[in-house]
Each structure stands twice: as C-alpha cells, then as structure tokens.
Design an enzyme around this catalytic site. Structure first.
Site, PDB file in Angstrom:
ATOM      1  N   ASN A   1     148.369 113.924  81.419  1.00  0.00           N
ATOM      2  CA  ASN A   1     149.620 114.055  81.371  1.00  0.00           C
ATOM      3  C   ASN A   1     150.367 114.687  82.468  1.00  0.00           C
ATOM      4  OD1 ASN A   1     149.616 112.989  78.635  1.00  0.00           O
ATOM      5  ND2 ASN A   1     148.684 114.779  78.029  1.00  0.00           N
TER       6      ASN A   1
ATOM      7  N   LYS B   1     154.607 122.869  71.571  1.00  0.00           N
ATOM      8  CA  LYS B   1     153.632 122.518  70.585  1.00  0.00           C
ATOM      9  C   LYS B   1     153.820 123.055  69.222  1.00  0.00           C
ATOM     10  CE  LYS B   1     150.171 121.101  73.463  1.00  0.00           C
ATOM     11  NZ  LYS B   1     149.069 120.122  73.190  1.00  0.00           N
TER      12      LYS B   1
ATOM     13  N   ASP C   1     143.050 123.982  72.503  1.00  0.00           N
ATOM     14  CA  ASP C   1     143.553 122.754  72.154  1.00  0.00           C
ATOM     15  C   ASP C   1     143.115 121.598  73.129  1.00  0.00           C
ATOM     16  OD1 ASP C   1     145.123 120.874  70.765  1.00  0.00           O
ATOM     17  OD2 ASP C   1     146.614 121.311  72.178  1.00  0.00           O
TER      18      ASP C   1
ATOM     19  N   TYR D   1     158.202 116.916  73.922  1.00  0.00           N
ATOM     20  CA  TYR D   1     156.690 117.175  74.327  1.00  0.00           C
ATOM     21  C   TYR D   1     156.459 116.291  75.530  1.00  0.00           C
ATOM     22  CZ  TYR D   1     151.591 117.146  72.837  1.00  0.00           C
ATOM     23  OH  TYR D   1     150.495 117.464  72.861  1.00  0.00           O
TER      24      TYR D   1
ATOM     25  N   GLU E   1     146.160 127.388  75.175  1.00  0.00           N
ATOM     26  CA  GLU E   1     146.659 126.279  75.580  1.00  0.00           C
ATOM     27  C   GLU E   1     147.048 126.211  77.378  1.00  0.00           C
ATOM     28  OE1 GLU E   1     147.503 123.639  73.419  1.00  0.00           O
ATOM     29  OE2 GLU E   1     147.727 122.308  75.127  1.00  0.00           O
ATOM     30  N   ASP E   2     146.726 124.926  77.829  1.00  0.00           N
ATOM     31  CA  ASP E   2     146.903 125.011  79.075  1.00  0.00           C
ATOM     32  C   ASP E   2     146.380 126.146  80.118  1.00  0.00           C
ATOM     33  OD1 ASP E   2     147.721 122.409  78.292  1.00  0.00           O
ATOM     34  OD2 ASP E   2     149.687 122.584  79.122  1.00  0.00           O
TER      35      ASP E   2
HETATM   36  N1  LIG Z   1     145.842 113.369  76.438  1.00  0.00           N
HETATM   37  C1  LIG Z   1     145.585 114.659  76.028  1.00  0.00           C
HETATM   38  O1  LIG Z   1     145.608 115.011  74.805  1.00  0.00           O
HETATM   39  C2  LIG Z   1     145.362 115.669  76.898  1.00  0.00           C
HETATM   40  C3  LIG Z   1     145.437 115.349  78.112  1.00  0.00           C
HETATM   41  N2  LIG Z   1     145.068 116.494  79.097  1.00  0.00           N
HETATM   42  C4  LIG Z   1     145.286 116.137  80.601  1.00  0.00           C
HETATM   43  O2  LIG Z   1     144.032 116.117  81.288  1.00  0.00           O
HETATM   44  C5  LIG Z   1     144.222 116.435  82.510  1.00  0.00           C
HETATM   45  C6  LIG Z   1     143.140 117.315  83.089  1.00  0.00           C
HETATM   46  O3  LIG Z   1     143.135 118.597  82.293  1.00  0.00           O
HETATM   47  P1  LIG Z   1     141.999 119.988  82.676  1.00  0.00           P
HETATM   48  O4  LIG Z   1     140.697 119.243  82.238  1.00  0.00           O
HETATM   49  O5  LIG Z   1     142.282 121.118  81.999  1.00  0.00           O
HETATM   50  O6  LIG Z   1     142.329 119.885  84.152  1.00  0.00           O
HETATM   51  P2  LIG Z   1     141.454 120.370  85.478  1.00  0.00           P
HETATM   52  O7  LIG Z   1     142.339 120.507  86.524  1.00  0.00           O
HETATM   53  O8  LIG Z   1     140.509 121.475  85.159  1.00  0.00           O
HETATM   54  O9  LIG Z   1     140.261 119.250  85.474  1.00  0.00           O
HETATM   55  C7  LIG Z   1     140.762 117.966  86.293  1.00  0.00           C
HETATM   56  C8  LIG Z   1     139.475 117.257  86.758  1.00  0.00           C
HETATM   57  O10 LIG Z   1     139.716 116.060  87.436  1.00  0.00           O
HETATM   58  C9  LIG Z   1     139.070 116.066  88.653  1.00  0.00           C
HETATM   59  N3  LIG Z   1     139.927 115.279  89.631  1.00  0.00           N
HETATM   60  C10 LIG Z   1     141.088 116.007  90.224  1.00  0.00           C
HETATM   61  N4  LIG Z   1     141.546 114.803  91.026  1.00  0.00           N
HETATM   62  C11 LIG Z   1     140.649 114.001  91.118  1.00  0.00           C
HETATM   63  C12 LIG Z   1     140.643 112.622  91.696  1.00  0.00           C
HETATM   64  N5  LIG Z   1     141.687 112.328  92.617  1.00  0.00           N
HETATM   65  N6  LIG Z   1     139.755 111.961  91.430  1.00  0.00           N
HETATM   66  C13 LIG Z   1     138.808 111.984  90.548  1.00  0.00           C
HETATM   67  N7  LIG Z   1     138.703 113.311  89.990  1.00  0.00           N
HETATM   68  C14 LIG Z   1     139.849 114.340  90.190  1.00  0.00           C
HETATM   69  C15 LIG Z   1     138.824 117.543  89.187  1.00  0.00           C
HETATM   70  O11 LIG Z   1     137.758 117.526  90.005  1.00  0.00           O
HETATM   71  C16 LIG Z   1     138.408 118.029  87.573  1.00  0.00           C
HETATM   72  O12 LIG Z   1     137.296 117.999  87.385  1.00  0.00           O
HETATM   73  C17 LIG Z   1     145.705 116.927  82.648  1.00  0.00           C
HETATM   74  O13 LIG Z   1     146.543 115.912  83.255  1.00  0.00           O
HETATM   75  C18 LIG Z   1     146.026 117.289  81.304  1.00  0.00           C
HETATM   76  O14 LIG Z   1     147.386 117.000  80.930  1.00  0.00           O
HETATM   77  C19 LIG Z   1     144.454 117.561  78.630  1.00  0.00           C
HETATM   78  C20 LIG Z   1     144.257 117.829  77.570  1.00  0.00           C
HETATM   79  C21 LIG Z   1     144.806 116.915  76.425  1.00  0.00           C
HETATM   80  C1  LIG Z   2     148.210 117.197  75.833  1.00  0.00           C
HETATM   81  C2  LIG Z   2     147.621 118.544  76.342  1.00  0.00           C
HETATM   82  O1  LIG Z   2     147.414 119.403  75.674  1.00  0.00           O
HETATM   83  C3  LIG Z   2     147.647 118.523  77.741  1.00  0.00           C
HETATM   84  O2  LIG Z   2     148.113 117.378  78.468  1.00  0.00           O
HETATM   85  O3  LIG Z   2     147.338 119.525  78.280  1.00  0.00           O
HETATM   86 MG   LIG Z   3     147.477 121.105  76.873  1.00  0.00          MG
END
Ligand SMILES: NC(=O)C1=CN([C@@H]2O[C@H](COP(=O)(O)OP(=O)(O)OC[C@H]3O[C@@H](n4cnc5c(N)ncnc54)[C@H](O)[C@@H]3O)[C@@H](O)[C@H]2O)C=CC1
Ligand SMILES: CC(=O)C(=O)O
Ligand SMILES: [Mg+2]
Length: 552
Positions: free
Chosen positions: A407, A166, A260, A95, A237-238
């Site tokens: 991530n 996943k 998710d 993962y 997902e993603d």
């Molecule tokens: N820990 C967890 O369980 C999870 C973590 N994530 C992580 O969250 C992150 C974002 O996912 P999404 O929301 O789908 O992505 P996305 O790309 O749709 O959103 C990213 C957001 O961050 C902002 N952003 C980008 N660069 C920036 C910067 N330099 N300064 C300030 N804001 C900035 C963008 O304007 C946007 O609003 C990914 O890295 C993903 O891996 C997502 C789902 C689960």
């Molecule tokens: C953990 C997860 O779903 C993500 O980073 O997109």
């Molecule tokens: Mg994800």
C-alpha cells in the site's frame, strides 16, 4: 460563561453528543438549543443525504477525506451512518490509498484535535497526557510512531492519520463505540528531511530518537497505559520493522496487544491463500510460496503459513522449504550476514537457487527455479511483478495465486488487469489497496482486497465482547479461518476474500471465532458459544441518536 452555557454549547461541539439539525423541537426547548440551529428538524436519513451531497461536491479524494474527517469531528453518529451506507465507496477515502495523502499533508490539513500526541519531550507528563484523554473508558487504542506509514515511509506525526483511519473502521465495521476508541501518535521526532524543513510541520522538529532512549520511552508508554487503561486493547500500527518485531515480542505476553502489520496481515493473507487453494483444487501443503519483502508484514505472513502448513501435517522444516523470501538484495539465504533473527528463520541454504547476477538470486531467478503456486508482495516495490516473472510463474502453474499487497496503490507490485492479461485470465488475484474491477474475455472480474481491514475490526469486537486479556496465535488463526469461511464459494468468478460490501458481517464472524478461541485458550472467562454470540451482538455500537436526558 455559566456552567449551563458550557453544557448546552457542549452538546453542539462534542461530536459524540451532537445531533445537529436532528435535535427535535422538544430537545431544543429543554436543552436550551432553540435558535442555535436552523429551524428545520431533520431525520438522520435526511442528514445523511445532505452530507452525501456535500461529499459528492468535493473535487479530489483528499478533499473528500477532509470533508469526512470534518464531519467525524462534528457529528460522529452522522459520520458513521454515512460511512455504513456507502462503505465500499468511502473505504478508499477514509483508509488506503487516500489516507496516505492525508498523512503526507497532516500538518497542512490539521483542523481539530483528535486522539493523543505523546511527544518525547513531554515524557515526564505521560500519565497526565493519558489522563487528558477525551473519553474516560477506552476499549481500543491504535498507536503509531509514524516511521513506516503504509509504503510511504517516515511521516512523523502525520502518521496520526493511520490510527484515526483504523479506529474509524473499528467502529464502522467492528461496532466499537467511537467514544471508547483512542488514536495515539508517539512523536519521537522524524528523519524525513522534508518535514524537518517544513515550517508548517506540527510535530517535534528533531531527528528520531533510537535505541535505548526509544525503547525506554516505549516502556514508559506501555507502563502508563497499563496503569491508566488496564485491559484496553493496544494495537501497534506502522512501526518500522526493526522496532515492530521486538516490541511485539516484548509485550504480547504482558498485556492485551497485537501488531496489525505483522499479525493482522498474516491472518488475512492466510485466509486468501486458503481460498486460493480451494479455488484451484489444491492443498495448502502442496503450495510453493514466494514472498517479495522481508519486513514485518512479509515475515509475519510467512510465519503464519508455516504454522498453518505444520498444523496440516508438514514438518516445520518441510514447511519452511516451501517458502522462499526475497528482499531488496535478493533471496534470503543462510550465508547472508545482514539478516535479523526473524528473517534468518526464513532463510534457505546458500545454494538453494542459482543466481544469474552478481549478488543473491533475484525474484526472477527464484520464480524460475521454485515454480511457485503463490506469489505475494509486501515490498513497497512498485511494478516488481513484471510480465516476464508472471508469465514464467503461469507456465508452471495453471491457477497462480498472485497478491501484490503493498500500500498505497502507488506501491502495488502489479496491476490486476496486467496480471489477468499475462495469465490468460487464470490468476487468482488480491491487492492491498482497492482496485477497480478488471476485465477478461468479456467478463468483469472483481479484484479482492487482501488487507488487514478484514481482521482487526473483528479482533477488537471479540476482545471487547468477552473481555479477553491476551491476543494469542490461536485467536489470529481463528480470524483467518473465519474470513476464509466467509468467502462466497458459489460466486461465478472465484474470489480470494469476502466482498468488501460485507466487511461488517465478516467482522462479526471473525469476532465470534476469535472470542471462542480466546475462551479455549483460557484468556477470556468461560462462556458458552451462545453467550459469546450474545456478547458480540450486545457490544456492537450502532449509529443512532440516543435521547439526551440532560436538563436545560
Ligand atoms: N495489505 C495489507 O494488509 C498490508 C500491507 N502492508 C504493506 O506492506 C509493505 C511493507 O511493509 P513492511 O513489511 O512493514 O515494510 P518494510 O519496509 O519493513 O519491508 C519492506 C521489505 O521489502 C523489501 N524491498 C524493498 N524494496 C524492494 C525491492 N525493490 N525489491 C525487493 N524487495 C524490496 C525490503 O528489503 C524489505 O524486506 C508496505 O507497503 C505496507 O503498506 C503492510 C501491512 C498490511
Ligand atoms: C494495511 C496496512 O496496515 C498497511 O499497509 O500498513
Ligand atoms: Mg499498517
């Protein structure tokens, strides 16, 4: 080859049926396998030791990932027993973060087929493709279109690494029978120029389709899934945010489905925040939250916090006033014209925070003005939680909850060791990808991993066990509460989440709570609590060899 030949070779080729060197003397004789295997007969435990040694010989994390995937494609029982026995060590390999590398190199490391590749040019054959699935009965589908893989962007069909990873955890942690899981990638092209130029790329070499074509294709896919696999859990997902939110809204009341990244992430972050309140002796309704990132993940988390704060007695407006969201341009404010409807609901009045720069107020301005008690990162912005920002936060909050959740590891908004150093060891920390333990004042400080892996395996187990027909908000809230309740409150160093080593137990606790919520919400047949617990227990698949009854 005669049918008999295909049957017996099938036993060694099918990863679900294969016992490899554990086929015993009698089975080898009866099933026509004598001489096809080395003479020695091993137990599953011996096989695990052999497999672990081979794994240990691999030089890099990506090589370890490839090694485990090969084992999974050869012998699923052995793969899952190995994973169960070494779950903490292997989680980062199967993962995040290593799966990100596997997605990047998907075409180069491709060995054997797994799951379904649903390519746009094949859209006339969608039903045929679904009927070609390797196993008839499916409990859980994880589907991606590869456009927003973790924080590393468009990986085209390389995104398939994510549904495979996943679903491995649905089985390893949630006990879903691996023969009843189905990873799917929707190949709608890619806008990743490197992939389009890469002669090795195995996907449809075409820019992504979008808008009407894209949504019609998604509709066609969902309709085919409904017809071929009714009642199957469909996890999105993603997907990139502009698609993720509309798809969820369109389908969540039509079939058994959830996103998710939006809902699973929201539930686990809510659980961590709840544990943080407990550790700092404060109430949820007193928190001031700053979220960096207004994508599907950030928006999902904020809306879950709004729901929890209103359930705890705040008005919706009061709850929203306590949450400030900052994206790449700055604070979300009502005067911004670039926000989508979901972001607009989280916008603050135009003059909420004075900006020290030309554009909207940035993260440093917002933290200084809002004095948050919780700072969450879902932005992909590596290192965005700077020393100055964190020290400012700590100056106004003794025990700040700080969660850099992006991530993979390379996208984390901060490193846990820095966060502890900048807050005199007081920060309550959780990261999205696993980090080694930090140290403060001569003490080891374990770093909690706030990842939707605490949620989705339990959701899958719950809906499979009680045959739920929808995934409701109350079910996600129940999942969050079950995770929060599983946190060890007697630990020497307070943690925001249960230990990773106990993820399978947490999945059971989540499944029970989610199943109860499904029954209460009327989206599952009525069952008593005892019947639910029995159903959850009975549904759990175990990595054990079953006797083969086939005749030679
Ligand atoms: N820990 C967890 O369980 C999870 C973590 N994530 C992580 O969250 C992150 C974002 O996912 P999404 O929301 O789908 O992505 P996305 O790309 O749709 O959103 C990213 C957001 O961050 C902002 N952003 C980008 N660069 C920036 C910067 N330099 N300064 C300030 N804001 C900035 C963008 O304007 C946007 O609003 C990914 O890295 C993903 O891996 C997502 C789902 C689960
Ligand atoms: C953990 C997860 O779903 C993500 O980073 O997109
Ligand atoms: Mg994800």
């Amino acid at each position: 080859m005669s049918p008999r030949d295909t049957d017996r070779l099938h036993l060694l080729e099918d990863a679900v049926l294969n016992h490899s060197t554990a086929f015993g003397e009698e089975e080898r004789s009866r099933l026509g396998l004598r001489g096809l295997l080395p003479f020695a007969v091993e137990t599953l435990d011996q096989q695990v030791r052999r497999a672990y040694a081979a794994y240990g010989d691999q030089p890099t994390d990506l090589a370890r990932h490839i090694n485990l995937r090969a084992l999974q494609d050869n012998n699923e029982t052995l793969f899952y027993r190995l994973l169960r026995d070494h779950v903490e060590e292997m989680l980062p390999i199967v993962y995040t973060p290593t799966v990100a590398e596997a997605c990047r190199h998907f075409s180069q490391i491709y060995r054997r087929p797994r799951g379904l590749f649903v390519a746009y040019p094949d859209r006339e054959h969608l039903t045929e493709i679904l009927r070609n699935r390797p196993h008839r009965d499916v409990d859980v589908i994880v589907v991606t279109d590869g456009q927003r893989i973790l924080g590393i962007g468009d990986q085209g069909i390389g995104g398939m690494g994510i549904p495979i990873g996943k679903l491995s955890l649905y089985t390893a942690l949630g006990g879903i029978d691996p023969a009843r899981t189905l990873p799917i990638v929707l190949d709608v092209g890619t806008d990743n120029a490197d992939l389009l130029d890469d002669p090795m790329y195995l996907g449809w070499r075409h820019p992504r389709i979008d808008d009407a074509e894209y949504h019609a294709f998604i509709e066609q896919f969902v309709t085919a899934v409904e017809a071929e696999l009714p009642g199957t859990l469909l996890q999105w997902e993603d997907f990139a945010t502009p698609h993720a939110l509309p798809i969820l809204e369109r389908y969540r009341d039509r079939l058994l489905t959830f996103n998710d990244d939006i809902q699973g992430t929201a539930a686990v972050a809510m659980a961590a925040l709840t544990a943080g309140c407990r550790a700092s002796g404060t109430k949820l309704t007193e928190q001031r939250v700053v979220m960096l990132g207004a994508g599907s993940a950030g928006v999902g988390v904020c809306e879950q916090i709004v729901r929890a704060m209103t359930a705890a007695g705040l008005s919706e407006q009061a709850a929203r006033e306590r949450i400030h969201v900052v994206d790449i341009r700055g604070l979300l404010t009502e005067d911004r014209t670039d926000l989508d409807p979901a972001q607009r609901r989280l916008a603050q009045p135009a003059d909420a925070v004075p900006s020290t720069t030309a554009g909207p107020a940035g993260l440093a301005d917002v933290v200084a003005a809002v004095r948050p008690t919780a700072l969450v990162g879902l932005s992909t912005a590596t290192g965005a939680f700077t020393e100055q920002i964190v020290r400012t936060m700590h100056a106004h909050c003794d025990r700040p909850v700080i969660m850099p959740l992006s991530n993979p590891t390379s996208r984390s908004e901060a490193a846990p060791q820095d966060l502890l150093d900048w807050t005199d060891g007081r920060a309550l920390i959780a990261t999205g990808s696993p980090f080694p333990q930090a140290r403060y004042g001569g003490r080891e400080v374990p770093v909690a991993q706030c990842n939707n892996v605490y949620i989705f395996p339990g959701i899958g187990l719950a809906v499979t066990a009680v045959r739920a027909t929808r995934v409701t908000d109350a079910m996600m809230t129940a999942a969050a509460e079950a995770v929060a309740e599983s946190v060890d409150t007697h630990a020497q160093v307070p943690s925001l989440l249960p230990e990773r080593a106990h993820l399978a137990d947490t999945a059971t606790a989540v499944a029970r709570a989610v199943a109860r919520a499904a029954v209460t919400d009327g989206v599952a047949p009525h069952l008593s609590d005892e019947e639910i617990d029995d159903a959850v227990r009975a549904t759990r698949w175990r990595a054990e060899y079953l006797h083969h009854h086939a005749q030679a």
